[in-house]
Enzyme design. Structure first.
Site, PDB file in Angstrom:
ATOM      1  N   LYS A  75       0.828  -1.204   0.000  1.00  0.00           N
ATOM      2  CA  LYS A  75       0.000   0.000   0.000  1.00  0.00           C
ATOM      3  C   LYS A  75       0.860   1.250   0.000  1.00  0.00           C
ATOM      4  O   LYS A  75       0.647   2.170  -0.792  1.00  0.00           O
ATOM      5  CB  LYS A  75      -0.924  -0.023   1.219  1.00  0.00           C
ATOM      6  CG  LYS A  75      -2.113   0.898   1.104  1.00  0.00           C
ATOM      7  CD  LYS A  75      -2.983   0.809   2.351  1.00  0.00           C
ATOM      8  CE  LYS A  75      -3.683  -0.528   2.436  1.00  0.00           C
ATOM      9  NZ  LYS A  75      -4.264  -0.774   3.754  1.00  0.00           N
ATOM     10  N   ARG A 145      -3.261   3.129   8.569  1.00  0.00           N
ATOM     11  CA  ARG A 145      -3.587   1.932   7.786  1.00  0.00           C
ATOM     12  C   ARG A 145      -2.419   0.960   7.766  1.00  0.00           C
ATOM     13  O   ARG A 145      -1.275   1.370   7.678  1.00  0.00           O
ATOM     14  CB  ARG A 145      -3.893   2.330   6.339  1.00  0.00           C
ATOM     15  CG  ARG A 145      -4.640   3.613   6.212  1.00  0.00           C
ATOM     16  CD  ARG A 145      -4.647   4.161   4.795  1.00  0.00           C
ATOM     17  NE  ARG A 145      -5.339   3.303   3.863  1.00  0.00           N
ATOM     18  CZ  ARG A 145      -5.376   3.533   2.559  1.00  0.00           C
ATOM     19  NH1 ARG A 145      -4.736   4.584   2.038  1.00  0.00           N
ATOM     20  NH2 ARG A 145      -6.038   2.721   1.767  1.00  0.00           N
ATOM     21  N   GLY A 154      -8.112  -6.858   4.197  1.00  0.00           N
ATOM     22  CA  GLY A 154      -9.037  -7.019   5.308  1.00  0.00           C
ATOM     23  C   GLY A 154      -8.468  -7.772   6.497  1.00  0.00           C
ATOM     24  O   GLY A 154      -9.151  -7.934   7.498  1.00  0.00           O
ATOM     25  N   MET A 156      -5.770  -7.035   8.370  1.00  0.00           N
ATOM     26  CA  MET A 156      -5.284  -6.190   9.450  1.00  0.00           C
ATOM     27  C   MET A 156      -6.179  -4.962   9.545  1.00  0.00           C
ATOM     28  O   MET A 156      -7.192  -4.871   8.904  1.00  0.00           O
ATOM     29  CB  MET A 156      -3.830  -5.852   9.215  1.00  0.00           C
ATOM     30  CG  MET A 156      -2.951  -7.080   9.370  1.00  0.00           C
ATOM     31  SD  MET A 156      -1.255  -6.738   9.027  1.00  0.00           S
ATOM     32  CE  MET A 156      -1.330  -6.284   7.319  1.00  0.00           C
ATOM     33  N   ARG A 395      -3.469  -1.526  -6.282  1.00  0.00           N
ATOM     34  CA  ARG A 395      -2.628  -2.713  -6.202  1.00  0.00           C
ATOM     35  C   ARG A 395      -3.059  -3.652  -7.319  1.00  0.00           C
ATOM     36  O   ARG A 395      -4.154  -3.519  -7.863  1.00  0.00           O
ATOM     37  CB  ARG A 395      -2.798  -3.405  -4.852  1.00  0.00           C
ATOM     38  CG  ARG A 395      -4.216  -3.891  -4.622  1.00  0.00           C
ATOM     39  CD  ARG A 395      -4.403  -4.515  -3.267  1.00  0.00           C
ATOM     40  NE  ARG A 395      -5.829  -4.738  -3.055  1.00  0.00           N
ATOM     41  CZ  ARG A 395      -6.435  -4.698  -1.876  1.00  0.00           C
ATOM     42  NH1 ARG A 395      -5.736  -4.397  -0.796  1.00  0.00           N
ATOM     43  NH2 ARG A 395      -7.715  -4.936  -1.762  1.00  0.00           N
ATOM     44  N   HIS A 518     -15.942  -8.309   1.067  1.00  0.00           N
ATOM     45  CA  HIS A 518     -14.946  -9.223   1.622  1.00  0.00           C
ATOM     46  C   HIS A 518     -15.113 -10.636   1.082  1.00  0.00           C
ATOM     47  O   HIS A 518     -14.148 -11.270   0.656  1.00  0.00           O
ATOM     48  CB  HIS A 518     -15.059  -9.217   3.158  1.00  0.00           C
ATOM     49  CG  HIS A 518     -14.160 -10.204   3.803  1.00  0.00           C
ATOM     50  ND1 HIS A 518     -14.600 -11.419   4.269  1.00  0.00           N
ATOM     51  CD2 HIS A 518     -12.835 -10.175   4.017  1.00  0.00           C
ATOM     52  CE1 HIS A 518     -13.576 -12.085   4.765  1.00  0.00           C
ATOM     53  NE2 HIS A 518     -12.493 -11.355   4.634  1.00  0.00           N
ATOM     54  N   SER A 849      15.059 -41.984 -11.698  1.00  0.00           N
ATOM     55  CA  SER A 849      13.824 -41.227 -11.490  1.00  0.00           C
ATOM     56  C   SER A 849      13.658 -41.044  -9.987  1.00  0.00           C
ATOM     57  O   SER A 849      13.683 -42.013  -9.224  1.00  0.00           O
ATOM     58  CB  SER A 849      12.638 -41.987 -12.081  1.00  0.00           C
ATOM     59  OG  SER A 849      11.449 -41.258 -11.830  1.00  0.00           O
ATOM     60  N   CYS A 916       9.196 -38.623 -10.253  1.00  0.00           N
ATOM     61  CA  CYS A 916       7.863 -39.201 -10.421  1.00  0.00           C
ATOM     62  C   CYS A 916       7.061 -39.193  -9.124  1.00  0.00           C
ATOM     63  O   CYS A 916       5.996 -39.788  -9.047  1.00  0.00           O
ATOM     64  CB  CYS A 916       7.946 -40.594 -11.001  1.00  0.00           C
ATOM     65  SG  CYS A 916       8.845 -41.750  -9.959  1.00  0.00           S
ATOM     66  N   TYR A 936      12.855 -34.318 -17.018  1.00  0.00           N
ATOM     67  CA  TYR A 936      11.395 -34.242 -17.031  1.00  0.00           C
ATOM     68  C   TYR A 936      10.821 -34.329 -15.624  1.00  0.00           C
ATOM     69  O   TYR A 936      11.486 -34.768 -14.688  1.00  0.00           O
ATOM     70  CB  TYR A 936      10.806 -35.357 -17.898  1.00  0.00           C
ATOM     71  CG  TYR A 936      10.987 -36.747 -17.357  1.00  0.00           C
ATOM     72  CD1 TYR A 936      10.073 -37.287 -16.450  1.00  0.00           C
ATOM     73  CD2 TYR A 936      12.085 -37.525 -17.738  1.00  0.00           C
ATOM     74  CE1 TYR A 936      10.252 -38.559 -15.930  1.00  0.00           C
ATOM     75  CE2 TYR A 936      12.275 -38.800 -17.231  1.00  0.00           C
ATOM     76  CZ  TYR A 936      11.364 -39.318 -16.319  1.00  0.00           C
ATOM     77  OH  TYR A 936      11.535 -40.571 -15.801  1.00  0.00           O
TER      78      TYR A 936
HETATM   79  P1  ADP Z   1      -7.483  -2.420   3.591  1.00  0.00           P
HETATM   80  O1  ADP Z   1      -6.093  -2.805   3.871  1.00  0.00           O
HETATM   81  O2  ADP Z   1      -8.472  -3.281   4.238  1.00  0.00           O
HETATM   82  O3  ADP Z   1      -7.728  -2.178   2.151  1.00  0.00           O
HETATM   83  P2  ADP Z   1      -7.294   0.435   3.897  1.00  0.00           P
HETATM   84  O4  ADP Z   1      -6.079   0.828   4.641  1.00  0.00           O
HETATM   85  O5  ADP Z   1      -7.253   0.563   2.442  1.00  0.00           O
HETATM   86  O6  ADP Z   1      -7.708  -1.024   4.343  1.00  0.00           O
HETATM   87  O7  ADP Z   1      -8.467   1.322   4.467  1.00  0.00           O
HETATM   88  C1  ADP Z   1      -9.793   1.010   4.256  1.00  0.00           C
HETATM   89  C2  ADP Z   1     -10.540   2.149   3.631  1.00  0.00           C
HETATM   90  O8  ADP Z   1     -10.441   3.294   4.428  1.00  0.00           O
HETATM   91  C3  ADP Z   1     -10.043   2.571   2.293  1.00  0.00           C
HETATM   92  O9  ADP Z   1     -10.624   1.819   1.289  1.00  0.00           O
HETATM   93  C4  ADP Z   1     -10.475   3.983   2.184  1.00  0.00           C
HETATM   94  O10 ADP Z   1     -11.747   4.053   1.619  1.00  0.00           O
HETATM   95  C5  ADP Z   1     -10.528   4.428   3.614  1.00  0.00           C
HETATM   96  N1  ADP Z   1      -9.418   5.339   3.870  1.00  0.00           N
HETATM   97  C6  ADP Z   1      -8.168   5.021   4.227  1.00  0.00           C
HETATM   98  N2  ADP Z   1      -7.405   6.130   4.337  1.00  0.00           N
HETATM   99  C7  ADP Z   1      -8.214   7.171   4.032  1.00  0.00           C
HETATM  100  C8  ADP Z   1      -8.020   8.575   3.940  1.00  0.00           C
HETATM  101  N3  ADP Z   1      -6.844   9.120   4.171  1.00  0.00           N
HETATM  102  N4  ADP Z   1      -9.063   9.327   3.595  1.00  0.00           N
HETATM  103  C9  ADP Z   1     -10.261   8.760   3.353  1.00  0.00           C
HETATM  104  N5  ADP Z   1     -10.515   7.468   3.408  1.00  0.00           N
HETATM  105  C10 ADP Z   1      -9.496   6.667   3.751  1.00  0.00           C
HETATM  106 MG    MG Z   2      -7.784  -0.817   1.055  1.00  0.00          MG
HETATM  107 MG    MG Z   3      -8.853  -2.994   6.524  1.00  0.00          MG
END
Ligand code: ADP
Ligand code: MG
Ligand code: MG
Length: 958
Positions: A75, A145, A154, A156, A395, A518, A849, A916, A936
């Site tokens: 990220k 984040r 999702g 963490m 990503r 999710h 083999s 094998c 192989y």
């Molecule tokens: P995950 O790892 O589960 O994708 P994120 O770190 O992307 O979690 O955060 C989840 C959501 O929080 C993001 O999809 C985004 O919509 C929102 N978010 C994160 N940072 C910001 C920010 N600086 N401003 C507005 N929304 C945010």
């Molecule tokens: Mg995200």
């Molecule tokens: Mg999250």
């Protein structure tokens, strides 16, 4: 494998050492922020600096880049990259993954100097945004984040709107002139912080999230349906109620100081790296624990500011089918993961074009720009604040096996990527999905005509699954542990806690959430069948039912009932439905579908042809019956690498004489029984040779311990007694005699042929007679070249004795038939002694083999059948990182293989080498086989496409 733990220790030692240097380093880094910014921008690709803990991004440039995933997490690296290529990214900074390792090395404490780094970076953000963290009149709010090297969606935690307290909330309301928005943000912050940092979780699985309970109550009180309809004063009340709930349950006051909030949040994110679901996710995806997560602190933008604001999630192509269409969902006046969590059912992305045309157009441009830049399908998160678009994440998007193949192949056609890249992109295991069954069209049609269609949802994970309804993930897990394989997990929505149960199910469906929810995400990644957003279904977890109104009236589906889900069409159907083979199987194996009418097959075939051109390793199949051999050829086999002759003896007509042979007490009786087996074996081999049309066939002589063939029931014993003119007692006594205390290490393999040479003689004769017979059938074609393989050899002498028997049989048959054929005699290398003395054994062998099943058992001293007893705890302790019976243990078993390869080729440079064991179809093992120069790999027919692709990837790597 154990080296991982070692290196983790070494790493943390190193870090402690580094720590001592850090006090000095921090000063220079801090200065660097003021003076040295340009230099760090100058080299974004290698921008990592020793000791640097925090990397800034925003304002059109970044200290990091997409190359720095290991340090900044996926990220963080991509936020930096997007800022670098001029996309609108709110400013922020990334705390590196190394700090996570430090955090654990310090006993879950942040390094002292981090605070100073953080404050320096916050002040850079404050300048860019024009607001100040904790400022009552003009507060800066941030998100905190997580972000690991490999994306773990999702798994963490994320905290939004950090920096709010009673004062700043009032300030935000005044400044924005939007009290509703300020308190909506505040209540969200308290709930997230309460959950993630203060541990406010539901107490029982039937319970809802404690904050959701209060929110729902408030909605009822105010007579509104969704959260966005709650007025400011209701949200204000919620803020107090949330805080009171925290005080009542956890006994702490909600922290008001933004820097204290920030520290708590950062620690919680680091801690979430080790939470239960993250640990499991890592294990399922082979992500080492020592990688650590980074933390991203980023200025907030607000999708919840009103009806000109929104938040959404998109894929640059359809992640389920791979079709080249823009694909996504959004919610107006919403924040963060509302879309993913299914708070309200989101709208399709096209609808954004009508509501906010300017932002939509910009998003379409960004879609193109990102695909051009990353040359891959991207998964993006965005927020629109007051009509202005911001990018919050991108990503490489997770995708199904279908999408993976289609996107890779089409991107080559679009000239975005070269063929080699397409080969590299597709996870070999993903090809499995293309071979999986679908519902039999006639059976499904009948079911729908009977009125069994329950609901239609969004097709999030392709495939067909039919199974028993289970409503709770932990129960699915428990049932699966008891051997229940047909489970469909049905939930209102899923959450990251559910992944164990999702993994244990054939497929799952939810009433809520969209294609980016999710459940959908996990399905695509696990390759499970999945339908989401079946909003016609209503769940009652207490009663353990789901209910739906259909044309035929109300249907109540109970726990344990059968349902069927069609992940291509998004249909949920009551009861069971018969399945049918996939497109690829129908074209290749059943030959009842024209390839021209099979688009999935076409992309598959294209990718496979590229892989075949790229690979150096040849592929063979482990097959016994002619139909298996034909399937193998259809899946690309260039020969048979292992024909397990013993499988031939289990047929109706063969097991009788086989048993007679085994209970015989002298050579004459044994020969009499073998004489009955000879024509049957010959016919089997002839069938196999015919199916392989001149391709090489390796036949292994009898391998398993004899008692495996003996009857286990009284009826069988009586029949055997009658057939051999013995009493039942005599047969029992003979069976008793044949019992071994450790059959796996007992009288088996070549040991059988040494004590009873007439068995090997019969088998060799059957092989050569069949080879002569089949070769005579098509004179012009490639003659059969049998390869006779002797199992479980540990000394050269064993091989010599068996080879002599085989050669004599060959000479006899050729003399009798007046025809000679070429043939090879080789050995399995499957006990350590064979590998250690390969330099001697090779004098008598024309090929090796590697039988890596037995070689793994004997190298580890652990039988494959008993491995389940230790596997879970060995994986947990990271003694093994993977099951060594699935993926070759390079350090141990692999060393023995290398040794044997070197010793063998030293004397015979052209010695033919293969594998094998089951490992021949495992991508990582295939790569290893390529590295050590085998000719192989041989694997089961349905793993062949995987082996071909893995072999191509290995060739491209070297
Ligand atoms: P995950 O790892 O589960 O994708 P994120 O770190 O992307 O979690 O955060 C989840 C959501 O929080 C993001 O999809 C985004 O919509 C929102 N978010 C994160 N940072 C910001 C920010 N600086 N401003 C507005 N929304 C945010
Ligand atoms: Mg995200
Ligand atoms: Mg999250």
């Amino acid at each position: 494998m154990p080296s991982l733990t070692k290196s983790a220790k070494a790493k943390s030692k190193l870090l402690v050492k580094q720590l001592k240097k850090v006090a000095k380093a921090v000063k220079s880094v801090k200065n660097g922020h003021k003076n040295g910014i340009k230099t760090s921008f100058a080299a974004p690709k290698t921008g990592a600096k020793a000791g640097k803990r925090v990397y800034f991004f925003g304002g059109g440039k970044s200290e990091g880049s997409k190359e720095m995933k290991n340090l900044l997490g996926g990220k963080g690296a991509n936020l930096a990259e997007m800022a670098n290529i001029g996309l609108p990214v709110p400013p922020g900074f990334t705390i590196t993954t190394e700090v996570c390792t430090e955090f654990y090395a310090l006993g879950k404490k942040l390094p002292k100097s981090l605070d100073a780094d953080m404050r320096a970076n916050i002040s850079r953000m404050e300048k860019l945004v024009g607001a100040k963290l904790g400022d009552a009149a003009n507060p800066l709010l941030v998100s905190v984040r997580s972000g690991a090297r490999a994306s773990m969606p999702g798994m963490m935690d994320t905290i939004l709107n950090l920096g709010l307290n009673d004062k700043t909330a009032a300030g935000l309301a005044a400044k924005s002139g939007n009290e509703r928005f300020a308190f909506d943000s505040y209540r969200r912050f308290i709930a997230m912080y309460g959950d993630v940092v203060l541990g406010m979780k539901p107490e029982k699985k039937e319970d809802h999230d404690p904050f959701d309970v209060l929110l729902d109550r408030k909605k009822r009180q105010r007579g509104v349906k969704v959260d966005s309809e709650l007025p400011a004063d209701a949200l204000k009340e919620l803020v107090s109620e949330f805080k009171a709930e925290i005080k009542a349950r956890v006994g702490v006051d909600f922290p008001e100081d933004p820097y204290a909030q920030l520290e708590g949040a950062i620690k919680a994110v680091f801690q979430s790296w080790q939470n239960d679901r993250a640990n499991l996710y890592r294990r399922l995806n082979n992500i080492p624990a020592e990688w650590g997560t980074a933390v991203n602190v980023q200025a907030m933008v607000f999708g919840n500011k009103g009806n000109d604001s929104a938040t959404g999630v998109c894929f640059t192509r359809d992640p389920a089918s791979g079709e080249n269409v823009f694909y996504g969902e959004f919610l107006v006046n919403a924040q963060g993961e509302d879309v993913v969590a299914g708070i309200r059912t989101p709208e399709k992305i096209e609808a954004l074009g009508k509501i906010m045309p300017k932002a939509y157009k910009e998003l379409l441009d960004i879609r193109k720009k990102l695909e051009k830049h990353y040359k891959d399908m991207q998964d993006i998160e965005f927020t629109i604040e007051g009509g202005k678009l911001y990018m919050l994440q991108c990503r490489s998007g997770k995708r199904t096996g279908f999408a993976s193949v289609r996107i890779a192949v089409e991107m080559v056609d679009e000239k975005l990527i070269p063929k080699e890249e397409a080969i590299r992109r597709v996870e070999p295991e993903a090809l499995n999905q293309l071979l999986r069954p679908v519902f039999l069209p006639s059976a499904k049609k009948a079911a729908i005509e009977e009125g069994r269609l329950l609901a239609k949802g969004l097709p999030a994970g392709p495939g067909a699954a039919t199974g028993k309804v289970v409503f709770f993930a932990d129960e699915a897990e428990a049932l699966a542990a008891k051997g229940e394989t047909n489970l469909i997990l049905c939930r209102h929505e899923t959450s990251p806690e559910d992944i164990r149960g999702m993994n244990a199910s054939l497929g799952f469906m939810t009433a809520f959430g969209g294609m980016t929810s999710h459940a959908a995400l996990v399905a695509r990644q696990m390759g499970k069948v999945c339908i989401v957003g079946c909003d016609a279904l209503s769940f009652d977890y207490h009663a353990r039912t789901m209910t739906v109104e259909t044309a035929k009236g109300t249907v109540v589906v109970k726990e344990g009932d059968w349902i069927s889900i069609d992940g291509f069409a998004g249909e949920v159907i009551n009861g069971r439905i018969e399945t049918a083979p996939s497109e690829v199987i129908r074209v290749l194996i059943e030959k009842n579908l024209d390839p021209k009418e099979a688009p999935v097959f076409q992309t598959y075939a294209k990718l496979m042809s590229w892989a075949d051109a790229a690979r150096k390793l040849r592929v063979r199949a482990n097959a016994v019956q002619p139909d298996q051999a034909e399937a193998s050829v259809a899946f690309g086999a260039e020969g048979i690498g292992l024909c397990r002759t013993e499988h031939m003896f289990f047929g109706e007509d063969k097991i009788g004489p086989m048993r007679e042979m085994i209970v015989a007490e002298n050579e004459a009786d044994r020969r009499a029984a073998l004489a009955k087996l000879l024509p049957l074996q010959r016919a089997d081999f002839a069938g196999l040779f015919r199916a392989m049309k001149g391709r090489p066939v390796t036949v292994r002589t009898l391998d398993p311990p004899l008692h495996e063939f003996l009857p286990h029931d009284e009826a069988g014993v009586r029949a055997l007694a009658t057939a051999t003119g013995r009493t039942v007692e005599q047969v029992h006594a003979r069976i008793e005699e044949l019992k071994e205390s450790n059959p796996m290490l007992g009288h088996r393999g070549c040991r059988l042929g040494i004590t009873y040479p007439e068995i090997t003689e019969m088998q060799a004769r059957a092989i050569f007679e069949a080879a002569v017979e089949v070769s005579a059938e098509s004179p012009g074609a490639q003659a059969v070249i049998p390869e006779i393989m002797i199992p479980l050899v540990g000394t050269k002498k064993e091989l010599d004795l068996q080879a002599a028997v085989v050669r004599k049989a060959a000479a006899d048959v050729f003399a009798e038939k007046g025809k000679k054929l070429p043939y090879l005699i080789g050995t399995m290398i499957e006990v350590p002694r064979a590998a250690l003395t390969a330099g001697e054994i090779v004098d008598s062998a024309e090929f090796f083999s590697f039988g890596t099943n037995d070689l793994t058992q004997t190298t580890f001293g652990l039988s494959r059948d008993d491995v389940p007893r230790v596997l879970a705890s060995y994986l947990e302790h990271e003694i093994y990182t993977v099951d060594p019976f699935v993926s070759v243990d390079r350090a141990g078993v692999g060393s023995l293989m290398k040794m044997a390869v070197a010793a063998g080729r030293a004397k015979k440079p052209k010695l033919k080498l293969g594998i094998c064991g089951e490992h021949g179809g495992d991508p990582a093992s295939v790569e290893f086989c390529h590295e050590i120069g085998l000719d192989y790999v041989s694997c089961s027919p349905y793993r062949l496409p995987i082996a071909r692709l893995a072999a191509a990837q290995a060739a491209l790597k070297s």
